[in-house]
Design a protein around this motif. Structure first.
Motif, PDB file in Angstrom:
ATOM      1  N   ARG A  21       1.041  -1.161   0.276  1.00 25.50           N
ATOM      2  CA  ARG A  21       0.216  -0.511  -0.239  1.00 25.50           C
ATOM      3  C   ARG A  21       0.763   1.284   0.492  1.00 25.50           C
ATOM      4  O   ARG A  21       0.819   2.578  -0.081  1.00 25.50           O
ATOM      5  CB  ARG A  21      -0.806   0.193   1.332  1.00 25.50           C
ATOM      6  CG  ARG A  21      -2.139  -0.392   0.822  1.00 25.50           C
ATOM      7  CD  ARG A  21      -2.760  -1.044   2.228  1.00 25.50           C
ATOM      8  NE  ARG A  21      -4.077  -1.981   2.516  1.00 25.50           N
ATOM      9  CZ  ARG A  21      -5.072  -2.373   3.378  1.00 25.50           C
ATOM     10  NH1 ARG A  21      -4.458  -1.852   4.427  1.00 25.50           N
ATOM     11  NH2 ARG A  21      -5.417  -3.373   3.064  1.00 25.50           N
ATOM     12  N   ASP A  24       2.123   1.768  -3.358  1.00 27.46           N
ATOM     13  CA  ASP A  24       0.605   2.755  -4.681  1.00 27.46           C
ATOM     14  C   ASP A  24       0.701   3.590  -4.111  1.00 27.46           C
ATOM     15  O   ASP A  24       0.408   4.441  -4.956  1.00 27.46           O
ATOM     16  CB  ASP A  24      -0.430   1.819  -3.327  1.00 27.46           C
ATOM     17  CG  ASP A  24      -0.491  -0.252  -4.324  1.00 27.46           C
ATOM     18  OD1 ASP A  24       0.124  -0.232  -5.266  1.00 27.46           O
ATOM     19  OD2 ASP A  24      -1.584  -0.781  -3.867  1.00 27.46           O
ATOM     20  N   PHE A  25       0.857   4.288  -2.616  1.00 26.98           N
ATOM     21  CA  PHE A  25       1.257   5.659  -2.614  1.00 26.98           C
ATOM     22  C   PHE A  25       1.945   6.103  -3.300  1.00 26.98           C
ATOM     23  O   PHE A  25       1.827   7.287  -3.296  1.00 26.98           O
ATOM     24  CB  PHE A  25       0.942   5.942  -0.866  1.00 26.98           C
ATOM     25  CG  PHE A  25       1.712   7.215  -0.609  1.00 26.98           C
ATOM     26  CD1 PHE A  25      -0.004   8.199  -0.035  1.00 26.98           C
ATOM     27  CD2 PHE A  25       2.464   8.053   0.452  1.00 26.98           C
ATOM     28  CE1 PHE A  25       0.276   9.366   0.064  1.00 26.98           C
ATOM     29  CE2 PHE A  25       2.609   8.801   0.005  1.00 26.98           C
ATOM     30  CZ  PHE A  25       1.470  10.397  -0.109  1.00 26.98           C
ATOM     31  N   ARG A  28       1.019   6.777  -6.593  1.00 27.79           N
ATOM     32  CA  ARG A  28       0.551   7.780  -6.947  1.00 27.79           C
ATOM     33  C   ARG A  28       0.866   9.334  -7.040  1.00 27.79           C
ATOM     34  O   ARG A  28       0.263   9.716  -7.779  1.00 27.79           O
ATOM     35  CB  ARG A  28      -0.868   7.304  -6.367  1.00 27.79           C
ATOM     36  CG  ARG A  28      -2.579   8.368  -6.052  1.00 27.79           C
ATOM     37  CD  ARG A  28      -3.499   7.092  -5.514  1.00 27.79           C
ATOM     38  NE  ARG A  28      -3.039   7.144  -4.163  1.00 27.79           N
ATOM     39  CZ  ARG A  28      -3.087   6.090  -3.439  1.00 27.79           C
ATOM     40  NH1 ARG A  28      -2.882   5.331  -3.794  1.00 27.79           N
ATOM     41  NH2 ARG A  28      -2.738   6.101  -2.138  1.00 27.79           N
ATOM     42  N   HIS A  29       1.450   9.757  -6.171  1.00 27.83           N
ATOM     43  CA  HIS A  29       2.348  11.109  -5.574  1.00 27.83           C
ATOM     44  C   HIS A  29       3.008  11.264  -6.146  1.00 27.83           C
ATOM     45  O   HIS A  29       3.696  12.130  -5.767  1.00 27.83           O
ATOM     46  CB  HIS A  29       1.432  10.896  -3.913  1.00 27.83           C
ATOM     47  CG  HIS A  29       0.475  11.218  -2.959  1.00 27.83           C
ATOM     48  ND1 HIS A  29      -0.881  11.736  -3.808  1.00 27.83           N
ATOM     49  CD2 HIS A  29      -0.204   9.527  -2.566  1.00 27.83           C
ATOM     50  CE1 HIS A  29      -1.282  11.334  -3.252  1.00 27.83           C
ATOM     51  NE2 HIS A  29      -1.308  10.229  -3.000  1.00 27.83           N
ATOM     52  N   ARG A  31       4.126  12.524  -8.313  1.00 24.08           N
ATOM     53  CA  ARG A  31       4.532  12.815  -9.994  1.00 24.08           C
ATOM     54  C   ARG A  31       5.516  12.862 -11.232  1.00 24.08           C
ATOM     55  O   ARG A  31       5.698  13.044 -12.516  1.00 24.08           O
ATOM     56  CB  ARG A  31       3.381  14.318  -9.775  1.00 24.08           C
ATOM     57  CG  ARG A  31       2.355  14.229  -8.947  1.00 24.08           C
ATOM     58  CD  ARG A  31       1.361  15.124  -9.177  1.00 24.08           C
ATOM     59  NE  ARG A  31      -0.549  15.181  -8.171  1.00 24.08           N
ATOM     60  CZ  ARG A  31      -0.952  14.247  -8.390  1.00 24.08           C
ATOM     61  NH1 ARG A  31      -0.067  12.708  -8.396  1.00 24.08           N
ATOM     62  NH2 ARG A  31      -1.748  14.946  -7.054  1.00 24.08           N
ATOM     63  N   GLU A 131       4.363   0.695 -14.960  1.00 28.63           N
ATOM     64  CA  GLU A 131       5.748   1.539 -14.079  1.00 28.63           C
ATOM     65  C   GLU A 131       5.985   0.709 -13.854  1.00 28.63           C
ATOM     66  O   GLU A 131       6.976   0.635 -12.858  1.00 28.63           O
ATOM     67  CB  GLU A 131       4.126   1.240 -12.724  1.00 28.63           C
ATOM     68  CG  GLU A 131       3.398   0.061 -11.644  1.00 28.63           C
ATOM     69  CD  GLU A 131       2.584  -0.096 -11.303  1.00 28.63           C
ATOM     70  OE1 GLU A 131       2.335  -0.597 -10.305  1.00 28.63           O
ATOM     71  OE2 GLU A 131       2.297   1.390 -10.777  1.00 28.63           O
TER      72      GLU A 131
END
Length: 137
Positions: A21, A24-25, A28-29, A31, A131
């Motif tokens: 997780r 995943d964070f 996602r963040h 960028r 990814e």
């Protein structure tokens, strides 16, 4: 390992649900795609843990390697959050306000019990095709 100097590397437990997780964070963040990821079960992750004095066979610490220097536990988390920028930089700074011995004690307790609290996968987290280039193994 030139990637260790080119990009900061996050070494994570690929079978830990909580750690997945966290990955995943990050995906996602982050960028700007600055971070590379290495599962501790892989060759790169294992060698980085050993190089920075952490046991790959009994890992209870999170490792973040930036420009060849390793950071562990909550210092690693705070540095990653700081490099994400925006509100995450603020969260990383807030984490550092808590005295390190106290925050690391809490972190290590969660790390020792992570499988019982969050679960364990049978195999390492597999990246999506888009990814996959961010993963070292």
């Amino acid at each position: 390992m030139s990637a260790e100097l080119d990009h900061p590397i996050i070494v994570f437990d690929g079978v830990c649900v909580l750690c997945s997780r966290w990955v995943d964070f990050i995906l996602r963040h982050d960028r700007s795609s600055r971070f590379r990821l290495a599962a501790m079960q892989g060759q790169h992750g294992r060698s980085l843990l050993v190089a920075h004095g952490l046991s790959p066979d009994d890992p209870v610490s999170f490792l973040f390697v930036d420009q060849g220097k390793g950071y562990s536990d909550t210092d690693a988390i705070a540095r990653v959050l700081g490099q994400l920028g925006g509100r995450w930089r603020w969260a990383g700074g807030l984490l550092r306000v808590i005295p390190r011995p106290l925050r690391d004690r809490g972190y290590r307790w969660v790390a020792r019990h992570r499988y019982r609290l969050f679960g364990r996968r049978e195999q390492c987290r597999l990246p999506e095709a888009a990814e996959a280039w961010r993963f070292m193994d």
